[in-house]
Design a protein around this motif. Structure first.
Motif: not given
Length: 951
Positions: A196-199, A166-173
């Motif tokens: 991301w948190g909402v999803a 979340l901090f360094e790159g694309p959203l986790p898959s």
């Protein structure tokens, strides 16, 4: 036995201590038997620590110990003591008890220090996981990765891996099913990945928690969807933020806030329906100062500064409004450190450079954290509306701060700022400041458009020169006229955009200014970012600014820097040269301007005047000027001066006079005479004489007035001004204001009253040639000095011979030739029966010299005021009394030819009375009466006339 290093004493970060109520004291007193058993009567802390260490998993004991420590304001000591005991005895459970207490009571810095000291005690990596989680919560992913080390790939560290992504790159898959909801909320908030948190939470069915994240992230669409699914916020701050986010106080008939409470007032202020200014409430639990991070950066200790910021965020520093200046400075130096806890001010500055629609939610999120109804909130709603193309948000901004200033990146390195209009028209017009400008009107080819660094800027092309033009008439520039002359020429940049609208500034700031009203109004302001400039090498604005204002390719097709005037038609060229001579300005030709006037007519502006030209041939002949009928002046009978008295003069008194001569009060020299009547339409320029007078108008007319007369005996056209007609001569400059100009020349006529030895009076008119004026004779122009057209002084001797000083003040001229002066700065001379006395000033020092017809001899002047700091100040003047020469400065002197026996005729003034200023001291007015009675009047520059008498 291995000795464990004592845990360092840490600064206290805690809630202020409070006294316990009676019910809680009962629980604390339950510790008394334990303390007695352990036998620590002096300080119970060690006994309490031993008690906890004996059963660290007993939560009731821990809670009672914390209550006691809080009552004694020793929570920090309790945490340190428990941690130290656990480390000494290598008891992971005891250490964990200290960590739990520090974390629960928000002593985060102690918790981190204990975790760092106890990493090696835990072979299962639980301590390492807690520490990595702490650094993620503090927004320091690099340190979290370093702490996790080789354990990062293990199942226990799945939340750390997701947090790093979340901090360094694309959203986790992958989903975050193994992470707690509170952990999801924390990671989303710290990383700024609210979507991301909402999803994640919505997938779990935790719509209320997802709504809270959506509100914090400024996600309007997601918040509406979650409300539709039945989510509702908790009452309090979150409900108010939701109402501000949606712009409404109800959802499907259910109230979000009570409009009659403070929340309702805040909501109305945030919507721009009402005003609200409130102070920032103090935070009850003080945080460690963030300013230490700046000190550590200044000391080149970046790792320590990064740690300070992470601990500050971990303790919830981003949720308060303290240390605004420190946070702004830190955000400029290290923009990634504060992350989602950046101030709304910093986020608004960042969004000025963005044109991505997906960044609109950042503006909304920051607006919800800004104080309601402030200009900052208004600017953030503007950025949100600009990025998302939402007119409602722009209108909301305009309601909160009418005519508020907003800023957007104009191009890389340049920001544009402008004030929003009074009313919303269209989104593109409000968000594009160029739409607020009136249409640009380009001038004619070759016309003047402005200046840069004192150099003219012109329209590309040449003025009309393919046909013959004639001057119809000329006029002075009016203050509100069309000419741009006089409005440009400074050291900065000044370009005319259209009537009354200008582009002005320098490489650090450019402004479009509306000057059509009495109060100027800035329409657009451009500012460079650090290291940038708004101007190109030629001094003109950068292309991205010029092209937007004047159209594409403005630099090539519209503007050019012109160091020389353009070629023009002969009549226009002659007019411009004459106007420059009138204004006594050799640089005026560079600033010529051309304006079409329709029907083959053109205005030419130069040196404060405008000439109207037409093509073809004039259809009328200008008639000669009709002058009043002349009369022969009566022969004046003058009283022959008596001998100069050897005793001082008698002071009869003083009276007031005007310092500055005007057309209504032409000259202080004529204060006793009636106001001269001028021919119709004429304007006074200068005059000379006390009894008989000569008056010169600014059209070149010269009139002779007998003593006491208000009508002239005759008017003659003796001078040709630089421009024809009234106003042909410009007002005369004071002799000391422009020492670089000739005192008298063809554009600057001067009049001198000359007294003969027998008391007769004549006048010398100095212009491009000298003219002697005697009322009983026709004026006598002198062509002897044809090779000299400018003078610094002049006089007439008793035989009618002219004596002049050239314009440089360094040569004495006569019909017999010229004599170089050993000194410079000569500015007055007096002729007596046997000598010429010359007065001058050089480097602030007044000097006297006499010429006997063969040689020059310098002699010492009387003691005069020291004016070395004002070298062009002429504090002295000469006058004639028979064959004697008088010098006037602070007092009146009789001059001795040997320079040694000067006689003071008036006493020295009292201290502070004599106040020399930048003024040419007028010569004394001497009136010889019968029976050797003589009246001397001295006009002082400070507004009084001193009257002296020989009796």
């Amino acid at each position: 036995m291995t000795t464990i290093q004592r845990l360092p004493r840490l600064p206290s970060i805690r809630l202020p201590g409070t006294r316990l109520p009676l019910g809680l004291l009962v629980g604390v007193l339950a510790l008394s038997p334990i303390l007695g058993v352990h036998g620590h009567d002096d300080d119970p802390l060690e006994a309490i620590v031993s008690m906890i260490a004996s059963s660290p998993d007993d939560r009731s004991r821990v809670e009672r110990a914390v209550l006691w420590a809080r009552d004694q304001q020793r929570v920090d000591e309790l945490i340190d003591a428990i941690a130290e005991h656990g480390l000494q005895h290598r008891s992971l459970a005891t250490v964990q008890a200290a960590i739990d207490i520090a974390t629960e009571k928000e002593y985060y810095e102690r918790a981190v220090a204990i975790l760092e000291a106890s990493v090696e005690l835990d072979p299962s990596s639980g301590i390492r996981h807690q520490l990595a989680s702490m650094w993620l919560a503090g927004g320091w992913p690099q340190q979290a990765r370093q702490v996790a080390s080789d354990h990062l790939s293990s199942d226990r560290f799945v939340d750390i891996r997701i947090g790093l992504q979340l901090f360094e790159g694309p959203l986790p898959s992958t989903t975050a099913a193994q992470i707690s909801s509170s952990r999801v909320k924390l990671l989303a908030a710290r990383s700024g990945r609210w979507q991301w948190g909402v999803a994640q939470l919505q997938h779990r069915g935790e719509v209320a928690a997802a709504l809270e994240i959506a509100i914090s992230g400024g996600l309007v669409a997601e918040a509406r969807q979650l409300l539709t699914l039945g989510a509702r916020p908790e009452e309090g701050p979150m409900s108010l933020r939701l109402a501000r986010l949606l712009g409404q106080t109800h959802w499907q008939g259910e109230p979000l806030i009570d409009r009659d409470t403070e929340d309702g007032t805040r909501w109305r202020a945030s919507m721009g329906f009402d005003t609200l200014w409130r102070s920032i409430p103090p935070r009850p639990d003080p945080l460690a100062s963030l300013s230490s991070a700046l000190e550590q950066l200044d000391g080149a200790d970046e790792a320590a500064a990064r740690r300070t910021v992470a601990l500050w965020r971990l303790a919830g520093g981003g949720n308060n409004d303290q240390e605004l200046i420190t946070r702004l400075i830190l955000d400029q130096r290290k923009p990634t450190w504060l992350g989602a806890d950046r101030l709304p001010q910093s986020i608004e500055r960042q969004l000025r450079q963005s044109f991505r629609p997906q960044d609109a939610h950042l503006a909304i999120s920051a607006a919800l954290r800004a104080i309601e109804g402030t200009p900052l909130e208004a600017r953030l709603w503007f950025q949100a509306g600009r990025l998302s193309d939402q007119p409602e948000q722009i209108q909301r901004s305009m309601r909160i701060a009418p005519r508020g200033e907003v800023s957007v990146q104009w191009s890389p390195g340049i920001d544009a700022r402008w004030k929003l209009p009074d009313q919303f028209t269209h989104l593109s017009e409000v968000c594009d400041p160029i739409a607020l400008l009136p249409p640009t009107t380009l001038p004619a080819a070759g016309a003047l458009m402005g200046s840069v660094a004192g150099i003219p800027v012109r329209r590309v092309g040449l003025p009309p020169s393919d046909r013959q033009f004639h001057l119809d008439h000329w006029q002075l520039h009016s203050p509100g006229g069309d000419s741009i002359a006089g409005k440009i020429g400074g050291r900065g940049l000044s370009l005319r955009i259209t009537d009354g609208v200008w582009l002005r500034g320098d490489d650090r700031s450019l402004q479009v200014i509306d000057t059509s009203n009495p109060v100027e109004r800035v329409l657009i302001r451009w500012l460079p970012r650090k290291g940038s400039s708004l101007l190109d090498r030629d001094g003109l604005p950068r292309a991205e600014i010029l092209d937007q204002i004047f159209g594409s390719s403005a630099r090539q097709d519209c503007l050019r820097v012109a160091t020389v005037p353009p070629p023009m038609e002969l009549a226009m060229q002659t007019f411009c040269e004459d106007a420059g001579r009138r204004a006594r300005d050799t640089e005026s030709m560079r600033w010529i301007n051309f304006r079409p006037a329709g029907n083959q007519h053109w205005w030419v502006d130069v040196a404060g005047v405008s000439g109207l030209f037409f093509s073809g041939f004039p259809d009328c002949v200008i008639a000669d000027r009709t002058l009043p009928q002349e009369t022969v002046p009566a022969s004046s009978i003058e009283t022959i001066p008596g001998p100069l008295p050897s005793s001082p003069l008698h002071h009869l008194g003083t009276r007031q006079h005007g310092i500055e001569p005007t057309a209504q009060q032409p000259s202080i020299d004529a204060i006793d005479a009636p106001r001269p009547l001028l021919p119709s339409g004429e304007r006074w320029l200068l005059s000379a004489g006390h009894r008989q007078r000569v008056v010169l108008t600014d059209s070149g007319l010269v009139g002779y007035f007998e003593s006491g007369a208000s009508r002239a005996s005759w008017w003659k056209e003796l001078l040709t001004p630089p421009l024809p007609g009234v106003g042909g001569f410009a007002p005369l400059p004071a002799a000391t204001v422009r020492p670089d100009l000739p005192w008298a020349d063809g554009a600057t006529p001067r009049l001198i009253e000359v007294h003969d030895g027998d008391g007769a009076r004549r006048f010398l008119l100095l212009a491009n040639r000298p003219t002697i004026i005697d009322g009983s004779l026709d004026p006598q122009p002198c062509d002897t000095f044809a090779d000299t057209d400018a003078f610094a002084a002049g006089t007439i001797d008793d035989e009618g011979q002219l004596w002049l000083i050239d314009a440089s003040g360094q040569r004495l001229l006569s019909r017999a030739g010229s004599e170089p002066l050993p000194r410079s700065g000569a500015y007055q001379l007096i002729a007596t029966a046997d000598r010429i006395v010359i007065l001058g000033i050089e480097k602030g020092q007044t000097w006297l010299m006499q010429f006997d017809g063969h040689s020059l001899q310098e002699f010492s002047p009387p003691p005069l005021p020291d004016e070395r700091d004002r070298p062009h100040l002429r504090v002295a003047s000469l006058a004639r009394w028979g064959d004697e020469v008088l010098l006037l400065a602070d007092r009146l002197w009789r001059i001795s030819s040997d320079g040694k026996s000067h006689q003071a005729l008036t006493p020295a003034p009292d201290d502070g009375v004599y106040r020399p200023v930048h003024w040419v001291q007028s010569a004394p007015r001497i009136t010889h009466g019968p029976a050797a009675s003589t009246l001397i009047e001295i006009d002082r520059p400070w507004g009084v006339t001193e009257i002296w008498s020989t009796r």
